[in-house]
Design a protein around this motif. Structure first.
Motif, mmCIF file in Angstrom:
data_model
loop_
_atom_site.group_PDB
_atom_site.id
_atom_site.type_symbol
_atom_site.label_atom_id
_atom_site.label_comp_id
_atom_site.label_asym_id
_atom_site.label_seq_id
_atom_site.Cartn_x
_atom_site.Cartn_y
_atom_site.Cartn_z
ATOM 1 N N GLN A 185 0.805 -1.221 0.000
ATOM 2 C CA GLN A 185 0.000 0.000 0.000
ATOM 3 C C GLN A 185 0.840 1.274 0.000
ATOM 4 O O GLN A 185 0.293 2.351 -0.072
ATOM 5 N N ALA A 234 4.445 3.848 5.166
ATOM 6 C CA ALA A 234 3.621 4.015 6.372
ATOM 7 C C ALA A 234 3.853 5.424 6.902
ATOM 8 O O ALA A 234 4.810 5.688 7.614
ATOM 9 N N GLU A 268 6.692 0.279 5.642
ATOM 10 C CA GLU A 268 5.698 0.181 4.580
ATOM 11 C C GLU A 268 4.392 -0.379 5.109
ATOM 12 O O GLU A 268 4.372 -1.165 6.050
ATOM 13 N N LEU A 269 3.319 0.006 4.469
ATOM 14 C CA LEU A 269 1.994 -0.494 4.810
ATOM 15 C C LEU A 269 1.615 -1.594 3.821
ATOM 16 O O LEU A 269 1.657 -1.394 2.604
ATOM 17 N N GLN A 285 -1.266 -5.035 3.211
ATOM 18 C CA GLN A 285 -2.498 -5.692 3.651
ATOM 19 C C GLN A 285 -2.394 -7.177 3.320
ATOM 20 O O GLN A 285 -1.992 -7.552 2.220
ATOM 21 N N TRP A 311 -4.066 -5.237 8.284
ATOM 22 C CA TRP A 311 -3.148 -4.200 7.818
ATOM 23 C C TRP A 311 -1.896 -4.278 8.669
ATOM 24 O O TRP A 311 -1.970 -4.329 9.896
ATOM 25 N N VAL A 343 2.344 -2.977 9.319
ATOM 26 C CA VAL A 343 3.478 -2.096 9.064
ATOM 27 C C VAL A 343 4.707 -2.996 9.019
ATOM 28 O O VAL A 343 5.034 -3.663 9.998
ATOM 29 N N ALA A 371 -0.925 -2.759 12.005
ATOM 30 C CA ALA A 371 -0.984 -1.309 11.887
ATOM 31 C C ALA A 371 -1.716 -0.680 13.070
ATOM 32 O O ALA A 371 -1.332 0.380 13.544
ATOM 33 N N ASP A 380 0.756 -0.282 15.904
ATOM 34 C CA ASP A 380 2.010 0.388 15.590
ATOM 35 C C ASP A 380 2.180 1.635 16.446
ATOM 36 O O ASP A 380 1.363 2.540 16.419
ATOM 37 N N ARG A 413 6.405 7.598 12.379
ATOM 38 C CA ARG A 413 6.046 7.443 10.968
ATOM 39 C C ARG A 413 6.672 8.584 10.205
ATOM 40 O O ARG A 413 6.244 9.708 10.294
#
Length: 88
Positions: free
Chosen positions: A19, A22, A51-52, A54, A62, A64, A80, A83, A87
């Motif tokens: 995605q 992050a 990074e994000l 899924q 979701w 991280v 996520a 987290d 960021r």
């Protein structure tokens, strides 16, 4: 590359959907420049990134993922929602 999902365990990266970085969202009143940067400008670092992802082909969580973009070595995976890291 294999990602260790906190719910499902280690899975092939093809089960996951990338995605992007992050990043923390700017405040609603942060101003046009802050929102423009958030929406349109991205770094392309060589090295460790957050990074994000899924888990699209699994539990749907979701995540991280902390990953080195040169070696693709993953040094950390957290939900996520849990987290607490910075960021940037």
């Amino acid at each position: 590359m294999r990602i260790d999902c906190p719910h499902c365990g280690v899975r092939d990266r093809r089960e996951f959907y990338y995605q992007g970085a992050a990043l923390a969202r700017p405040a609603p009143d942060a101003g046009e420049a802050a929102w423009d940067d958030y929406l349109h400008l991205r770094d392309n670092p060589a090295g460790e990134t957050r990074e994000l992802w899924q888990h699209e082909g699994g539990c749907g969580a979701w995540l991280v993922v902390t990953r080195n973009t040169v070696s693709h070595v993953i040094s950390g995976v957290v939900l996520a929602a849990d987290d607490k890291g910075s960021r940037a």
